[in-house]
Design a protein around this motif. Structure first.
Motif, PDB file in Angstrom:
ATOM      1  N   ASP A   1       7.008   9.879  10.687  1.00 37.36           N
ATOM      2  CA  ASP A   1       7.465   8.907  11.802  1.00 37.36           C
ATOM      3  C   ASP A   1       6.394   7.953  12.131  1.00 37.36           C
ATOM      4  O   ASP A   1       6.804   6.665  12.454  1.00 37.36           O
ATOM      5  N   ALA A   2       5.102   8.321  12.275  1.00 38.60           N
ATOM      6  CA  ALA A   2       4.235   7.442  12.563  1.00 38.60           C
ATOM      7  C   ALA A   2       3.892   6.286  11.641  1.00 38.60           C
ATOM      8  O   ALA A   2       3.678   5.428  11.737  1.00 38.60           O
ATOM      9  N   MET A   3       3.822   6.745  10.168  1.00 41.39           N
ATOM     10  CA  MET A   3       3.984   5.642   9.151  1.00 41.39           C
ATOM     11  C   MET A   3       4.933   4.733   9.312  1.00 41.39           C
ATOM     12  O   MET A   3       4.785   3.650   8.949  1.00 41.39           O
ATOM     13  N   GLU A   4       6.265   5.135   9.766  1.00 40.93           N
ATOM     14  CA  GLU A   4       7.278   4.294   9.974  1.00 40.93           C
ATOM     15  C   GLU A   4       6.886   3.100  10.974  1.00 40.93           C
ATOM     16  O   GLU A   4       7.170   2.043  10.738  1.00 40.93           O
ATOM     17  N   LEU A   5       6.324   3.827  12.088  1.00 45.83           N
ATOM     18  CA  LEU A   5       5.995   2.645  12.998  1.00 45.83           C
ATOM     19  C   LEU A   5       4.761   1.911  12.652  1.00 45.83           C
ATOM     20  O   LEU A   5       4.600   0.622  13.030  1.00 45.83           O
ATOM     21  N   VAL A   6       4.041   2.492  12.026  1.00 42.64           N
ATOM     22  CA  VAL A   6       2.719   1.430  11.447  1.00 42.64           C
ATOM     23  C   VAL A   6       3.384   0.589  10.397  1.00 42.64           C
ATOM     24  O   VAL A   6       3.050  -0.767  10.161  1.00 42.64           O
ATOM     25  N   ALA A   7       4.309   0.997   9.578  1.00 46.28           N
ATOM     26  CA  ALA A   7       4.781  -0.138   8.700  1.00 46.28           C
ATOM     27  C   ALA A   7       5.268  -1.205   9.452  1.00 46.28           C
ATOM     28  O   ALA A   7       5.290  -2.372   8.955  1.00 46.28           O
ATOM     29  N   GLU A   8       6.123  -1.023  10.578  1.00 48.97           N
ATOM     30  CA  GLU A   8       6.607  -2.275  11.234  1.00 48.97           C
ATOM     31  C   GLU A   8       5.577  -3.107  11.774  1.00 48.97           C
ATOM     32  O   GLU A   8       5.829  -4.406  11.644  1.00 48.97           O
TER      33      GLU A   8
ATOM     34  N   ILE B   1       0.847  -1.219  -0.158  1.00 48.84           N
ATOM     35  CA  ILE B   1       0.117   0.025   0.076  1.00 48.84           C
ATOM     36  C   ILE B   1       0.764   1.217  -0.126  1.00 48.84           C
ATOM     37  O   ILE B   1       1.663   1.313   0.833  1.00 48.84           O
ATOM     38  N   ILE B   2       0.696   2.240  -1.005  1.00 46.87           N
ATOM     39  CA  ILE B   2       1.361   3.455  -1.174  1.00 46.87           C
ATOM     40  C   ILE B   2       0.434   4.448  -0.400  1.00 46.87           C
ATOM     41  O   ILE B   2      -0.359   4.839  -0.694  1.00 46.87           O
ATOM     42  N   VAL B   3       0.929   4.940   0.804  1.00 49.31           N
ATOM     43  CA  VAL B   3       0.118   6.268   1.526  1.00 49.31           C
ATOM     44  C   VAL B   3       1.050   7.185   1.231  1.00 49.31           C
ATOM     45  O   VAL B   3       2.269   7.627   1.592  1.00 49.31           O
ATOM     46  N   GLU B   4       0.164   8.324   0.617  1.00 43.95           N
ATOM     47  CA  GLU B   4       0.620   9.416   0.405  1.00 43.95           C
ATOM     48  C   GLU B   4       0.417  10.467   1.388  1.00 43.95           C
ATOM     49  O   GLU B   4      -0.773  10.552   1.915  1.00 43.95           O
ATOM     50  N   THR B   5       1.430  11.414   1.608  1.00 45.57           N
ATOM     51  CA  THR B   5       1.571  12.187   2.521  1.00 45.57           C
ATOM     52  C   THR B   5       1.875  13.652   1.850  1.00 45.57           C
ATOM     53  O   THR B   5       2.548  13.825   1.073  1.00 45.57           O
ATOM     54  N   ALA B   6       1.356  14.736   2.631  1.00 45.56           N
ATOM     55  CA  ALA B   6       1.724  16.179   2.151  1.00 45.56           C
ATOM     56  C   ALA B   6       2.932  16.456   2.577  1.00 45.56           C
ATOM     57  O   ALA B   6       3.537  17.663   2.202  1.00 45.56           O
ATOM     58  N   GLY B   7       3.726  15.751   3.310  1.00 50.85           N
ATOM     59  CA  GLY B   7       5.132  15.948   3.686  1.00 50.85           C
ATOM     60  C   GLY B   7       5.374  17.070   4.457  1.00 50.85           C
ATOM     61  O   GLY B   7       6.416  17.785   4.500  1.00 50.85           O
ATOM     62  N   GLU B   8       4.158  17.701   5.187  1.00 53.93           N
ATOM     63  CA  GLU B   8       4.452  18.984   6.044  1.00 53.93           C
ATOM     64  C   GLU B   8       4.423  18.461   7.558  1.00 53.93           C
ATOM     65  O   GLU B   8       4.475  19.507   8.217  1.00 53.93           O
ATOM     66  N   SER B   9       4.433  17.163   7.989  1.00 53.62           N
ATOM     67  CA  SER B   9       4.576  16.938   9.305  1.00 53.62           C
ATOM     68  C   SER B   9       5.548  15.924   9.362  1.00 53.62           C
ATOM     69  O   SER B   9       5.283  14.697   8.783  1.00 53.62           O
ATOM     70  N   GLN B  10       6.462  15.931  10.012  1.00 55.88           N
ATOM     71  CA  GLN B  10       7.570  15.092  10.464  1.00 55.88           C
ATOM     72  C   GLN B  10       6.862  13.816  11.390  1.00 55.88           C
ATOM     73  O   GLN B  10       6.984  12.712  11.186  1.00 55.88           O
ATOM     74  N   ALA B  11       5.934  14.392  12.160  1.00 62.62           N
ATOM     75  CA  ALA B  11       5.117  13.323  13.031  1.00 62.62           C
ATOM     76  C   ALA B  11       4.316  12.416  12.321  1.00 62.62           C
ATOM     77  O   ALA B  11       4.272  11.221  12.520  1.00 62.62           O
ATOM     78  N   GLU B  12       3.814  12.799  11.162  1.00 65.95           N
ATOM     79  CA  GLU B  12       3.124  11.851  10.336  1.00 65.95           C
ATOM     80  C   GLU B  12       4.029  10.932   9.636  1.00 65.95           C
ATOM     81  O   GLU B  12       3.876   9.649   9.686  1.00 65.95           O
TER      82      GLU B  12
ATOM     83  N   ILE C   1       1.513  -8.552   9.826  1.00 65.83           N
ATOM     84  CA  ILE C   1       0.143  -9.082   9.314  1.00 65.83           C
ATOM     85  C   ILE C   1       0.353  -9.257   7.822  1.00 65.83           C
ATOM     86  O   ILE C   1      -0.642  -9.430   7.105  1.00 65.83           O
ATOM     87  N   GLY C   2       1.651  -9.100   7.206  1.00 69.23           N
ATOM     88  CA  GLY C   2       1.526  -9.438   5.810  1.00 69.23           C
ATOM     89  C   GLY C   2       1.356  -8.259   4.685  1.00 69.23           C
ATOM     90  O   GLY C   2       1.095  -8.646   3.739  1.00 69.23           O
ATOM     91  N   VAL C   3       1.406  -7.033   5.279  1.00 66.17           N
ATOM     92  CA  VAL C   3       0.937  -5.786   4.487  1.00 66.17           C
ATOM     93  C   VAL C   3       2.453  -5.006   4.552  1.00 66.17           C
ATOM     94  O   VAL C   3       2.974  -4.575   5.446  1.00 66.17           O
ATOM     95  N   LYS C   4       2.805  -4.404   3.229  1.00 65.10           N
ATOM     96  CA  LYS C   4       3.726  -3.741   3.105  1.00 65.10           C
ATOM     97  C   LYS C   4       3.285  -2.434   2.993  1.00 65.10           C
ATOM     98  O   LYS C   4       2.184  -1.859   2.135  1.00 65.10           O
ATOM     99  N   LEU C   5       3.990  -1.226   3.600  1.00 66.46           N
ATOM    100  CA  LEU C   5       3.743   0.074   3.818  1.00 66.46           C
ATOM    101  C   LEU C   5       4.672   0.775   3.126  1.00 66.46           C
ATOM    102  O   LEU C   5       5.783   0.725   3.431  1.00 66.46           O
ATOM    103  N   PHE C   6       4.489   1.801   2.189  1.00 64.01           N
ATOM    104  CA  PHE C   6       5.384   2.692   1.505  1.00 64.01           C
ATOM    105  C   PHE C   6       4.862   3.960   1.748  1.00 64.01           C
ATOM    106  O   PHE C   6       3.634   4.262   1.421  1.00 64.01           O
ATOM    107  N   VAL C   7       5.565   5.079   2.107  1.00 61.61           N
ATOM    108  CA  VAL C   7       5.400   6.397   2.352  1.00 61.61           C
ATOM    109  C   VAL C   7       5.579   7.046   0.995  1.00 61.61           C
ATOM    110  O   VAL C   7       6.739   6.876   0.671  1.00 61.61           O
ATOM    111  N   LYS C   8       4.892   8.001   0.590  1.00 68.45           N
ATOM    112  CA  LYS C   8       4.863   8.724  -0.591  1.00 68.45           C
ATOM    113  C   LYS C   8       4.852  10.029  -0.536  1.00 68.45           C
ATOM    114  O   LYS C   8       3.659  10.674  -0.394  1.00 68.45           O
TER     115      LYS C   8
END
Length: 635
Positions: free
Chosen positions: A462-469, A449-460, A474-481
């Motif tokens: 960082d949170a996506m990195e933790l969600v990716a872990e 899953i590619i999760v797109e972000t506006a790139g305005e928040s470092q917290a977002e 559960i067998g789901v790969k997350l990419f932040v774009k």
């Protein structure tokens, strides 16, 4: 008796209750007016309304203040000068800190059957230039601005329509106007209390000179040419600037007004000598003489605040700045207050239910998949790592400060349970995996899953990195774009956006009297269902009609709220809407009630704990910034 009328009477009682109370308070002159440039004004008894709004500060736990002083604050761009009209929060009706809607500029409001609204002005109320504020200012807006096709090509805005029909507007006398719809219009009063309200009145005495119906055609043409306006309507719209504070000549009812346009980097806003609010000691509000808004690089505002350059600052500060701000308190004499942010979630993951890819569309509309993704997030870990455990882990929903709150709305499907998440994904049929453990979609593609972000928040990020872990478990790969807001919205409209990360519901503290507009597919800007929102906004000319039963039901409930006539009916509607969101996990919220740093230096009456948000709240407006005062003033 209508609920709003009861609240109006309560508010008036708290404020001093009508003419008798007004006579009981001897209104005092403001001693600092002359030194800030206001000379030769009429006496204060002629400047305030005959029945001013009288505020009993001690009853609110606040101290009576003194006049004077300058409040300095920093803004990240020139156009943010408009915030003075947000923070000032003089509204026809406005929210109290308890989220009750009460009269403010208006003396009172009477409501009949939820469809007939009679607005009573304060006799003797004046614009900031001293001209009377009367029913003519309402008539001018309704008949000559919003009903004029050249000035308002789109026609009447939604809050002035009920059942698809406009109101009958009447001027009853100099201080009374009435709006009567055939159907109930519960949207009307909440709209007037917004941070950016519609301002259903205009300074007619000023704007008529630029209106083709009233003004001199040659003078209008010369004025239009001077500012390169295409015609009288363009000129009028440019000068009719009640919100943005770009026209210093436009009279105002706000506590501070802009009187010159000599800078676009430093804005000086001066007290309104005709303001309608008075404290119980007879002192006209606001207490503070000047608000100075200085433009600074948004990335430097935290450092400048730490260096003591702001007296009141929350804009451009975030949770990550708290440690730095705390270090500067002793040296520069300020305090860092921590107010909960009123969004439904600080960070929310939004699957696009109207994505054009048929595989993703089918998967996202399967509640088991959304539940599995939610159960696969360790929210408590995110809270500890990013917010020191000070936030609330849970769904994107209403907050505990809302009277509509239930624990279930925040906690349902929000615990961390990877075993249950894996079982749900297996139940869907996503049992095939590639060598690294990532599941395969029905068409054989990896579940990436590619999760797109506006790139305005470092917290977002960082949170996506933790969600990716944890999603990987559960067998789901997350990419932040990282992307940009406009690009994300364009991709959402085109159907190419699969998933995004965004702040949660703007209003996390609603009452049943506030419209549930964010909780149904009513706008193309809502990234979890942009095509359905587009369909609603355009009347079906573009987008897609909702074809998912929960979304269809949410729209039915939204329309039912718009037609509702009683608070009890609106409470029932809100409860069902919130239950649908809890059951369906439409937004995957992570944490809420994240703290907003509010730096206070020498400013009194700022609450230790407040609510920080846009609607309702107007940031400082909910806490009545006109009641703040400078500790060194009056000496």
């Amino acid at each position: 008796m209508n609920r709003f009328v009861v609240l109006a009477l309560v508010a008036l009682a708290m404020a001093g209750s009508g003419a008798a109370a007004a006579l009981a308070v001897e209104v005092k002159e403001t001693p600092t007016l002359a030194e800030i440039g206001f000379a030769g004004l009429p006496p204060v008894v002629e400047r305030v309304p005959a029945e001013p709004l009288i505020v009993d500060l001690p009853s609110k736990g606040r101290r009576t203040g003194v006049h004077g002083g300058t409040l300095n604050t920093l803004i990240g761009r020139s156009r943010d000068v408009r915030l003075i009209n947000v923070w000032g929060y003089a509204r026809l009706v406005g929210y109290t800190a308890d989220l009750e809607l009460v009269p403010d500029i208006l003396r009172d409001v009477t409501v009949e059957d939820g469809r007939v609204f009679t607005l009573h002005l304060r006799k003797g109320h004046r614009w900031s230039d001293g001209h009377p504020f009367t029913a003519e200012d309402f008539r001018y807006y309704f008949e000559d601005v919003v009903s004029n096709a050249e000035l308002t090509p789109a026609g009447l805005p939604p809050f002035l329509m009920a059942g698809g029909k406009p109101p009958v507007f009447e001027v009853l006398d100099e201080t009374t106007v009435r709006y009567a719809w055939q159907d109930p219009n519960p949207l009307f009063l909440p709209e007037l209390a917004k941070a950016s309200p519609p301002f259903i009145y205009r300074p007619a005495h000023y704007l008529k000179a630029f209106h083709a119906r009233y003004g001199d055609a040659e003078a209008i043409a010369r004025a239009a040419e001077a500012v390169k306006a295409r015609g009288w309507a363009s000129l009028h719209n440019k000068l009719d600037d009640m919100y943005n504070a770009q026209n210093p000549e436009l009279p105002s009812l706000q506590p501070w007004v802009r009187l010159s346009a000599d800078s676009d980097r430093r804005f000086v806003l001066l007290r309104n000598p005709y303001y309608h609010r008075v404290d119980s000691a007879g002192q006209q509000l606001p207490y503070i003489d000047r608000v100075v808004m200085t433009v600074a690089d948004g990335k430097l505002i935290a450092a400048k605040t730490q260096a003591g350059e702001a007296d009141l600052q929350a804009r451009n500060l975030s949770f990550s700045d708290i440690t730095v701000l705390k270090r500067g308190e002793a040296q520069h004499g300020y305090r860092t207050l921590l107010w909960p942010i009123s969004k439904g979630a600080e960070i929310s993951i939004l699957p696009n239910l109207t994505v054009k890819d048929p595989v993703w569309r089918t998967l996202f509309r399967d509640r088991r998949f959304r539940h599995a993704l939610s159960l696969g997030v360790d929210r408590e870990m995110i809270n500890r790592v990013l917010y020191f455990g000070l936030a609330k882990a849970g769904n994107d929903t209403v907050l505990s400060m809302s009277p509509l709150y239930r624990d279930e709305y925040r906690t349902k499907w929000a615990e961390y349970d990877p075993d249950r998440a894996n079982a749900l994904l297996d139940d869907i049929g996503l049992v095939e995996r590639r060598g690294d453990g990532i599941r395969l979609l029905p068409d054989g593609r990896p579940l990436e899953i590619i999760v797109e972000t506006a790139g305005e928040s470092q917290a977002e990020s960082d949170a996506m990195e933790l969600v990716a872990e944890t999603w990987r478990e559960i067998g789901v790969k997350l990419f932040v774009k990282p992307s940009q807001r406009d690009t994300i919205r364009d991709r959402a409209i085109s159907g190419d956006l699969v998933m995004s990360v965004w702040p949660g519901f703007e209003n996390g503290i609603p009452t049943s009297e506030m419209p549930p507009i964010d909780f149904a597919p009513t706008s193309v800007d809502f990234l979890c269902w942009p095509a359905w929102g587009d369909y609603h906004q355009t009347g079906g000319t573009s987008g897609e009609a909702p074809d998912w039963p929960p979304a269809q039901r949410l729209m039915e409930l939204y329309r039912a709220w718009l037609a509702s006539a009683s608070p009890q009916e609106r409470e029932r509607i809100w409860a069902e809407i919130l239950q649908i969101h809890a059951d369906e996990t439409i937004h995957i919220g992570l944490v809420s009630e994240v703290r907003q740093p509010v730096v206070v230096k020498g400013v009194e009456n700022v609450p230790e704990v407040g609510i920080y948000g846009w609607d309702p709240g107007a940031q400082f407006g909910l806490h009545r910034m006109d009641e703040f005062w400078m500790a060194g003033a009056g000496g």
